[in-house]
Design a protein around this motif. Sequence first.
Motif, PDB file in Angstrom:
ATOM      1  N   GLU A   1      -0.810  13.796  -4.186  1.00 21.29           N
ATOM      2  CA  GLU A   1       0.648  13.557  -4.109  1.00 21.29           C
ATOM      3  C   GLU A   1       1.105  12.539  -3.348  1.00 21.29           C
ATOM      4  OE1 GLU A   1       2.320  17.222  -2.507  1.00 21.29           O
ATOM      5  OE2 GLU A   1       1.177  17.104  -0.453  1.00 21.29           O
ATOM      6  N   LEU A   2       2.255  11.800  -3.485  1.00 15.77           N
ATOM      7  CA  LEU A   2       2.488  10.898  -2.571  1.00 15.77           C
ATOM      8  C   LEU A   2       3.138  11.433  -1.177  1.00 15.77           C
ATOM      9  CD1 LEU A   2       4.817   8.519  -4.961  1.00 15.77           C
ATOM     10  CD2 LEU A   2       2.549   8.070  -3.989  1.00 15.77           C
ATOM     11  N   VAL A   3       2.711  10.712  -0.262  1.00 12.94           N
ATOM     12  CA  VAL A   3       3.104  11.173   0.971  1.00 12.94           C
ATOM     13  C   VAL A   3       4.404  10.721   1.274  1.00 12.94           C
ATOM     14  CG1 VAL A   3       2.799  11.072   3.669  1.00 12.94           C
ATOM     15  CG2 VAL A   3       0.776  11.145   2.123  1.00 12.94           C
TER      16      VAL A   3
ATOM     17  N   MET B   1       0.743  -1.033  -0.156  1.00  7.37           N
ATOM     18  CA  MET B   1      -0.162   0.077  -0.064  1.00  7.37           C
ATOM     19  C   MET B   1       0.877   1.325  -0.101  1.00  7.37           C
ATOM     20  SD  MET B   1      -3.235  -0.399  -0.071  1.00  7.37           S
ATOM     21  CE  MET B   1      -4.469  -1.522   0.597  1.00  7.37           C
ATOM     22  N   ALA B   2       0.372   2.136  -0.660  1.00  5.29           N
ATOM     23  CA  ALA B   2       0.829   3.567  -0.658  1.00  5.29           C
ATOM     24  C   ALA B   2       0.168   4.756  -0.329  1.00  5.29           C
ATOM     25  CB  ALA B   2       1.492   3.799  -2.225  1.00  5.29           C
ATOM     26  N   ARG B   3       0.597   5.589   0.513  1.00  2.00           N
ATOM     27  CA  ARG B   3      -0.454   6.816   1.210  1.00  2.00           C
ATOM     28  C   ARG B   3      -0.102   7.777   0.250  1.00  2.00           C
ATOM     29  NH1 ARG B   3      -2.191   7.985   6.443  1.00  2.00           N
ATOM     30  NH2 ARG B   3      -2.369   5.813   6.585  1.00  2.00           N
ATOM     31  N   ILE B   4      -1.446   8.542  -0.176  1.00  4.79           N
ATOM     32  CA  ILE B   4      -1.500   9.643  -1.057  1.00  4.79           C
ATOM     33  C   ILE B   4      -2.153  10.855  -0.167  1.00  4.79           C
ATOM     34  CG2 ILE B   4      -1.172   8.620  -3.447  1.00  4.79           C
ATOM     35  CD1 ILE B   4      -4.228   9.159  -3.551  1.00  4.79           C
ATOM     36  N   ARG B   5      -1.634  12.048  -0.417  1.00  4.41           N
ATOM     37  CA  ARG B   5      -2.575  13.100   0.098  1.00  4.41           C
ATOM     38  C   ARG B   5      -3.396  14.013  -0.894  1.00  4.41           C
ATOM     39  NH1 ARG B   5       1.328  15.749   1.951  1.00  4.41           N
ATOM     40  NH2 ARG B   5       1.196  14.760   4.157  1.00  4.41           N
ATOM     41  N   MET B   6      -4.538  14.024  -0.938  1.00  4.03           N
ATOM     42  CA  MET B   6      -5.505  14.666  -1.864  1.00  4.03           C
ATOM     43  C   MET B   6      -5.194  16.228  -1.884  1.00  4.03           C
ATOM     44  SD  MET B   6      -6.996  11.994  -3.141  1.00  4.03           S
ATOM     45  CE  MET B   6      -8.013  12.955  -4.537  1.00  4.03           C
TER      46      MET B   6
ATOM     47  N   GLN C   1      -7.029  15.323   2.783  1.00  8.39           N
ATOM     48  CA  GLN C   1      -7.171  13.763   3.265  1.00  8.39           C
ATOM     49  C   GLN C   1      -6.118  12.743   2.773  1.00  8.39           C
ATOM     50  OE1 GLN C   1     -11.094  12.336   2.258  1.00  8.39           O
ATOM     51  NE2 GLN C   1     -10.729  10.355   3.466  1.00  8.39           N
ATOM     52  N   GLU C   2      -5.608  12.228   3.585  1.00  7.65           N
ATOM     53  CA  GLU C   2      -4.703  11.013   3.200  1.00  7.65           C
ATOM     54  C   GLU C   2      -5.331   9.696   3.059  1.00  7.65           C
ATOM     55  OE1 GLU C   2      -1.329  11.028   5.741  1.00  7.65           O
ATOM     56  OE2 GLU C   2      -0.972  13.151   5.322  1.00  7.65           O
ATOM     57  N   ILE C   3      -4.888   8.926   1.993  1.00  6.75           N
ATOM     58  CA  ILE C   3      -5.635   7.611   1.518  1.00  6.75           C
ATOM     59  C   ILE C   3      -4.495   6.487   1.385  1.00  6.75           C
ATOM     60  CG2 ILE C   3      -7.253   6.639   0.062  1.00  6.75           C
ATOM     61  CD1 ILE C   3      -7.740  10.145  -0.154  1.00  6.75           C
TER      62      ILE C   3
END
Length: 71
Positions: free
Chosen positions: A40-42, A1-6, A21-23
Amino acid sequence: MARIRMLTSVAGDGFSWEAGQEIDLPGSEAAVWADGLRAELVRGEPLQTPEAPRSRSEKAARPRRAPARKE
């Protein structure tokens, strides 16, 4: 899993994400969303991608055997 920030708010069939929001998403899906406009990638959590198979040059070298002696 990777985390992104909208970066923008997005909604679709069965989901709604707000800006900031981070998903957590599978790596390939996160890469699609993290285009710098929508998300963007966190940092600190690398994008997970399958590793390419090792090439022959990346394998450890075997030690050479000494030639057999003739008696």
